[in-house]
Write a protein that holds these residues in place. Structure first.
Motif, PDB file in Angstrom:
ATOM      1  N   PRO A   1      19.477   8.442  -3.874  1.00 20.06           N
ATOM      2  CA  PRO A   1      18.636   9.585  -4.266  1.00 20.06           C
ATOM      3  C   PRO A   1      17.223   9.549  -3.673  1.00 20.06           C
ATOM      4  N   SER A   2      16.672   8.344  -3.447  1.00 17.15           N
ATOM      5  CA  SER A   2      15.341   8.258  -2.845  1.00 17.15           C
ATOM      6  C   SER A   2      15.490   7.504  -1.523  1.00 17.15           C
ATOM      7  N   PRO A   3      15.941   8.197  -0.455  1.00 16.42           N
ATOM      8  CA  PRO A   3      16.342   7.476   0.760  1.00 16.42           C
ATOM      9  C   PRO A   3      15.183   6.895   1.569  1.00 16.42           C
TER      10      PRO A   3
ATOM     11  N   THR B   1      14.510  12.274  -9.877  1.00 13.23           N
ATOM     12  CA  THR B   1      15.359  11.227  -9.280  1.00 13.23           C
ATOM     13  C   THR B   1      16.598  10.984 -10.150  1.00 13.23           C
ATOM     14  N   THR B   2      16.388  10.917 -11.477  1.00 10.64           N
ATOM     15  CA  THR B   2      17.530  10.657 -12.354  1.00 10.64           C
ATOM     16  C   THR B   2      18.477  11.861 -12.341  1.00 10.64           C
ATOM     17  N   LEU B   3      17.889  13.054 -12.295  1.00 12.01           N
ATOM     18  CA  LEU B   3      18.715  14.267 -12.221  1.00 12.01           C
ATOM     19  C   LEU B   3      19.536  14.256 -10.934  1.00 12.01           C
TER      20      LEU B   3
ATOM     21  N   GLY C   1       0.830  -1.207   0.000  1.00 14.77           N
ATOM     22  CA  GLY C   1       0.000   0.000   0.000  1.00 14.77           C
ATOM     23  C   GLY C   1       0.860   1.251   0.000  1.00 14.77           C
ATOM     24  N   LYS C   2       0.234   2.399  -0.173  1.00 16.81           N
ATOM     25  CA  LYS C   2       0.961   3.669  -0.116  1.00 16.81           C
ATOM     26  C   LYS C   2       0.418   4.503   1.024  1.00 16.81           C
ATOM     27  N   ALA C   3       1.316   5.143   1.785  1.00 16.56           N
ATOM     28  CA  ALA C   3       0.888   5.955   2.928  1.00 16.56           C
ATOM     29  C   ALA C   3      -0.016   7.080   2.442  1.00 16.56           C
TER      30      ALA C   3
ATOM     31  N   PHE D   1      16.504   1.557  -5.916  1.00 18.87           N
ATOM     32  CA  PHE D   1      15.222   1.585  -6.635  1.00 18.87           C
ATOM     33  C   PHE D   1      14.111   0.895  -5.844  1.00 18.87           C
ATOM     34  N   GLY D   2      14.333   0.717  -4.541  1.00 18.33           N
ATOM     35  CA  GLY D   2      13.307   0.108  -3.710  1.00 18.33           C
ATOM     36  C   GLY D   2      13.289  -1.406  -3.863  1.00 18.33           C
ATOM     37  N   ILE D   3      12.216  -2.022  -3.390  1.00 19.47           N
ATOM     38  CA  ILE D   3      12.141  -3.491  -3.376  1.00 19.47           C
ATOM     39  C   ILE D   3      10.667  -3.907  -3.364  1.00 19.47           C
ATOM     40  N   GLY D   4      10.387  -5.067  -3.950  1.00 22.86           N
ATOM     41  CA  GLY D   4       9.034  -5.625  -3.870  1.00 22.86           C
ATOM     42  C   GLY D   4       8.097  -5.092  -4.945  1.00 22.86           C
ATOM     43  N   ARG D   5       6.803  -5.222  -4.673  1.00 23.86           N
ATOM     44  CA  ARG D   5       5.803  -4.966  -5.720  1.00 23.86           C
ATOM     45  C   ARG D   5       5.762  -3.534  -6.203  1.00 23.86           C
ATOM     46  N   ARG D   6       6.153  -2.582  -5.347  1.00 26.53           N
ATOM     47  CA  ARG D   6       6.098  -1.184  -5.771  1.00 26.53           C
ATOM     48  C   ARG D   6       7.485  -0.662  -6.162  1.00 26.53           C
ATOM     49  N   ALA D   7       8.438  -1.582  -6.385  1.00 30.22           N
ATOM     50  CA  ALA D   7       9.791  -1.125  -6.737  1.00 30.22           C
ATOM     51  C   ALA D   7       9.728  -0.303  -8.025  1.00 30.22           C
TER      52      ALA D   7
ATOM     53  N   PHE E   1       7.603   5.794   1.310  1.00 25.72           N
ATOM     54  CA  PHE E   1       6.433   5.589   2.170  1.00 25.72           C
ATOM     55  C   PHE E   1       5.535   4.488   1.638  1.00 25.72           C
ATOM     56  N   ARG E   2       5.507   3.379   2.318  1.00 24.76           N
ATOM     57  CA  ARG E   2       4.539   2.327   2.024  1.00 24.76           C
ATOM     58  C   ARG E   2       3.504   2.302   3.141  1.00 24.76           C
ATOM     59  N   ALA E   3       2.492   1.437   2.985  1.00 20.50           N
ATOM     60  CA  ALA E   3       1.515   1.242   4.054  1.00 20.50           C
ATOM     61  C   ALA E   3       1.025  -0.200   4.000  1.00 20.50           C
TER      62      ALA E   3
ATOM     63  N   LEU F   1      15.653   1.750 -17.355  1.00 21.48           N
ATOM     64  CA  LEU F   1      15.798   2.981 -18.140  1.00 21.48           C
ATOM     65  C   LEU F   1      16.777   3.927 -17.438  1.00 21.48           C
ATOM     66  N   ALA F   2      16.584   4.101 -16.129  1.00 18.52           N
ATOM     67  CA  ALA F   2      17.429   5.033 -15.374  1.00 18.52           C
ATOM     68  C   ALA F   2      18.875   4.555 -15.359  1.00 18.52           C
ATOM     69  N   ARG F   3      19.082   3.252 -15.178  1.00 20.01           N
ATOM     70  CA  ARG F   3      20.460   2.750 -15.090  1.00 20.01           C
ATOM     71  C   ARG F   3      21.186   2.909 -16.416  1.00 20.01           C
TER      72      ARG F   3
HETATM   73  C1  HEM Z   1      17.957   7.135 -10.611  1.00 24.05           C
HETATM   74  C2  HEM Z   1      16.682   7.252 -10.909  1.00 24.05           C
HETATM   75  C3  HEM Z   1      15.572   6.679 -10.103  1.00 24.05           C
HETATM   76  C4  HEM Z   1      15.543   6.305  -8.781  1.00 24.05           C
HETATM   77  C5  HEM Z   1      16.666   6.382  -7.760  1.00 24.05           C
HETATM   78  C6  HEM Z   1      14.202   5.818  -8.513  1.00 24.05           C
HETATM   79  C7  HEM Z   1      13.783   5.320  -7.280  1.00 24.05           C
HETATM   80  C8  HEM Z   1      12.512   4.865  -7.024  1.00 24.05           C
HETATM   81  C9  HEM Z   1      12.087   4.330  -5.752  1.00 24.05           C
HETATM   82  C10 HEM Z   1      12.984   4.136  -4.521  1.00 24.05           C
HETATM   83  C11 HEM Z   1      10.773   4.019  -5.860  1.00 24.05           C
HETATM   84  C12 HEM Z   1       9.865   3.477  -4.760  1.00 24.05           C
HETATM   85  C13 HEM Z   1      10.084   2.011  -4.672  1.00 24.05           C
HETATM   86  C14 HEM Z   1       9.372   1.286  -3.574  1.00 24.05           C
HETATM   87  O1  HEM Z   1       8.455   1.801  -2.907  1.00 24.05           O
HETATM   88  O2  HEM Z   1       9.762   0.121  -3.398  1.00 24.05           O
HETATM   89  C15 HEM Z   1      10.356   4.352  -7.212  1.00 24.05           C
HETATM   90  C16 HEM Z   1       9.095   4.174  -7.714  1.00 24.05           C
HETATM   91  C17 HEM Z   1       8.724   4.538  -8.993  1.00 24.05           C
HETATM   92  N1  HEM Z   1       9.531   4.990 -10.006  1.00 24.05           N
HETATM   93 FE1  HEM Z   1      11.508   5.348  -9.871  1.00 24.05          FE
HETATM   94  N2  HEM Z   1      13.454   5.916  -9.654  1.00 24.05           N
HETATM   95  C18 HEM Z   1      14.253   6.409 -10.661  1.00 24.05           C
HETATM   96  C19 HEM Z   1      13.899   6.613 -11.977  1.00 24.05           C
HETATM   97  C20 HEM Z   1      12.660   6.411 -12.515  1.00 24.05           C
HETATM   98  C21 HEM Z   1      12.299   6.602 -13.898  1.00 24.05           C
HETATM   99  C22 HEM Z   1      13.249   7.023 -15.020  1.00 24.05           C
HETATM  100  C23 HEM Z   1      10.953   6.377 -13.992  1.00 24.05           C
HETATM  101  C24 HEM Z   1      10.053   6.452 -15.213  1.00 24.05           C
HETATM  102  C25 HEM Z   1      10.148   5.776 -16.267  1.00 24.05           C
HETATM  103  C26 HEM Z   1      10.477   6.008 -12.674  1.00 24.05           C
HETATM  104  C27 HEM Z   1       9.174   5.707 -12.351  1.00 24.05           C
HETATM  105  C28 HEM Z   1       8.759   5.248 -11.113  1.00 24.05           C
HETATM  106  C29 HEM Z   1       7.372   4.938 -10.810  1.00 24.05           C
HETATM  107  C30 HEM Z   1       6.173   5.104 -11.752  1.00 24.05           C
HETATM  108  C31 HEM Z   1       7.360   4.487  -9.478  1.00 24.05           C
HETATM  109  C32 HEM Z   1       6.146   4.000  -8.689  1.00 24.05           C
HETATM  110  C33 HEM Z   1       6.020   2.491  -8.807  1.00 24.05           C
HETATM  111  C34 HEM Z   1       4.797   1.908  -8.109  1.00 24.05           C
HETATM  112  O3  HEM Z   1       4.313   2.490  -7.142  1.00 24.05           O
HETATM  113  O4  HEM Z   1       4.351   0.844  -8.561  1.00 24.05           O
HETATM  114  N3  HEM Z   1      11.539   6.033 -11.804  1.00 24.05           N
HETATM  115  N4  HEM Z   1      11.447   4.849  -7.898  1.00 24.05           N
END
Ligand code: HEM
Length: 505
Positions: A373-375, A313-315, A102-104, A439-445, A378-380, A451-453
């Protein structure tokens, strides 16, 4: 006497009853405490918020050293459990994936997401699943079109090099040059269109994103107390209004694109993600199939999410790469040696080189570990959950502290030291330790991880292939430090200047 003795007996029974009630209450209170994680003492009403400050990820990590890898805190009246180790991540976000997907319900997240539409802040629902799957499929589908992500990344990396050459090695803050290239990767992917530096839409986008980042930091407290946003003299209302207008500008920018693309939609010329979306909406309308989550509102929010979640985040990640390379210049020759060996004279870096650049990739991974970058994410809980004996009711905020996991001495030898070799195996191939979680972990990763890497490796390779970087510190100014980072949408290094000196290649 009889009356007296009767009275005494009554008093006796009343006292006994009171004692029993007290003991029962103590028992319930104690067992309630036992089923809740430990944590530092909280202030009345505000909870731990005043103690968290701007560097909340660092402070939470410090607390975990004292209270363990699952720590309870309170944000105002909201109970939050903070998960601080890879073991806790796995137990919650992987082994009980659906229960922690879930999301907070942060008030700001509601504002961000038009009340939970799109992907990033959507609840764990069928609409979220459908949108997430669709975007991943659409990115794959675009591989066969000019909006192929690798083609876009190669082109934007070359554009970034050209734009940095214009600085002629003079000290400058290159963040806007980088922002333009990263913004254009997303624009090309989503709209099939790129923008120039002087374009009004681009300038507006950068200004809106800056306002969002600046105001998000200052509004943290009002997530626990939404009413604060209504009181004029506290400053929260101004920040709210500024944030709202920035969101509005971004939405308008996307709405204009939706309008233009709808007018010129051609199934034989798919320009990007937005066209794939519009065609799906059209297909469902024409066939009479249930629209599901394929409505204009959802589409707008999903596109908005790709920009908000992807660009900043990528910036931030790329600016950390520039920061580390300039602040600790010894890392540059190692990467440059690999680049000069793999690339031919005059050859431009491209995504096709990625597999042959393990040292460059490992350097990117190590900076992502150190900078994270995304330290905090928030999940729930999606239902009542028991985790390690702690009973967490449905809707409990579960904070994923990736910063703590990336600095955990049980996972990383000398966690504060830069050592890219931890991401290389004995054969010199890239290896990914499970505790590496930018980039997080699990279903909401993160759905944009690949693309970012690719983007980060290609951009960083193009940067160090073409330039040597040195930090420029104006006389009398302190050296910029990792500690000065600012947490907004992402953790961004404080502004700094570099000289990008062209290399002979
Ligand atoms: C270095 C770049 C990036 C970092 C560090 C990053 C990091 C993260 C993290 C930590 C989460 C939450 C994961 C979780 O709750 O487990 C997330 C979610 C997400 N990211 Fe990224 N991200 C990056 C780039 C991108 C890019 C390029 C896109 C678009 C194509 C993107 C789209 C998303 C979306 C849509 C979610 C939500 C996923 C969901 O809730 O199902 N991110 N990201």
């Amino acid at each position: 006497m009889a009356f007296l003795s009767l009275d005494l007996r009554e008093e006796y029974w009343t006292s006994l009853l009171l004692l029993a009630v007290l003991l029962l209450w103590l028992y319930i209170w104690q067992s309630g405490k036992k089923s809740w994680p430990p944590g530092p003492p909280a202030w009345p009403i505000v909870g731990h918020l005043p103690r968290l400050g701007q560097r909340s990820h660092v402070n939470l990590t410090e607390w975990s050293k004292k209270y363990g890898d699952i720590v309870a805190v309170r944000f105002g009246s909201e109970d939050v459990v903070v998960l601080n180790s890879y073991r806790a991540f796995k137990e919650a976000f992987v082994d009980r994936g659906a229960e922690f997907a879930g999301k907070a319900s942060l008030p700001l997240a509601k504002m961000f997401s038009n009340n939970g539409k799109g992907i990033t802040f959507a609840s764990y629902s069928e609409a979220w699943r459908e949108q997430r799957k669709f975007v991943l499929r659409a990115i794959r589908l675009l591989q066969n079109t000019p909006s192929n992500s690798e083609t876009i990344i190669n082109r934007e990396a070359a554009t970034l090099v050209t734009s940095l050459l214009r600085h002629r090695g003079e000290p400058s803050n290159i963040q806007s040059d980088v922002a333009l290239s990263i913004f254009n990767v997303t624009c090309s992917l989503v709209f099939g269109q790129r923008f120039d530096y002087d374009n009004v839409d681009f300038k507006q986008f950068v200004s809106s994103m800056n306002r969002i980042s600046v105001n998000l930091g200052s509004l943290g407290l009002s997530n626990a107390f939404p009413l604060l946003g209504k009181i004029p003299f506290l400053g929260f209302r101004d920040a709210y209004e500024s944030l709202e207008s920035a969101f509005e500008e971004l939405r308008r920018f996307i709405a204009n694109q939706v309008h233009e693309h709808r007018q010129t939609l051609d199934p034989n010329d798919i320009r990007g993600l937005l066209d794939v979306f519009l065609l799906e909406i059209q297909r469902r309308t024409d066939s009479g199939e249930d629209a599901g989550s394929f409505t204009d509102d959802q589409m707008m929010q999903t596109v908005f999410d790709v920009f908000i979640a992807g660009v900043e985040t990528t910036l931030s990640a790329f600016m950390w790469l520039v920061f580390y390379a300039a602040r600790f210049p010894a890392l540059q020759p190692t990467v440059q040696e690999e680049l000069d060996r793999v690339l031919m004279r005059g050859e431009s870096v491209s995504a096709a080189h990625r597999r042959s650049l393990p040292v460059t990739e490992a350097t990117v991974m190590e900076v992502l570990r150190l900078a994270t970058p995304s330290p905090l994410n928030f999940r729930a809980t999606t239902c009542d959950v028991t985790l390690r004996g702690y009973r967490l009711p449905e809707g409990t905020w579960a904070l994923m502290n990736c910063w703590a996991v990336h600095r955990d001495p049980q996972q990383w030898t000398q966690p504060d030291t830069f050592a890219f070799t931890r991401f290389l195996d004995k054969e010199g191939r890239v290896t990914t330790p499970p505790a590496w979680r930018p980039f997080g972990i699990g279903r909401r990763a993160c759905l944009g991880e690949q693309l970012a890497r690719t983007q980060l490796v290609v951009f960083f390779a193009a940067l160090l292939r073409n330039f040597s970087l040195s930090l420029h510190v104006p006389e009398g100014a302190p050296l910029p430090s990792v500690e000065d980072a600012v947490l907004g949408v992402a953790l961004m290094p404080a502004a700094f200047q570099v000289r990008a000196i062209p290399r002979q290649i």
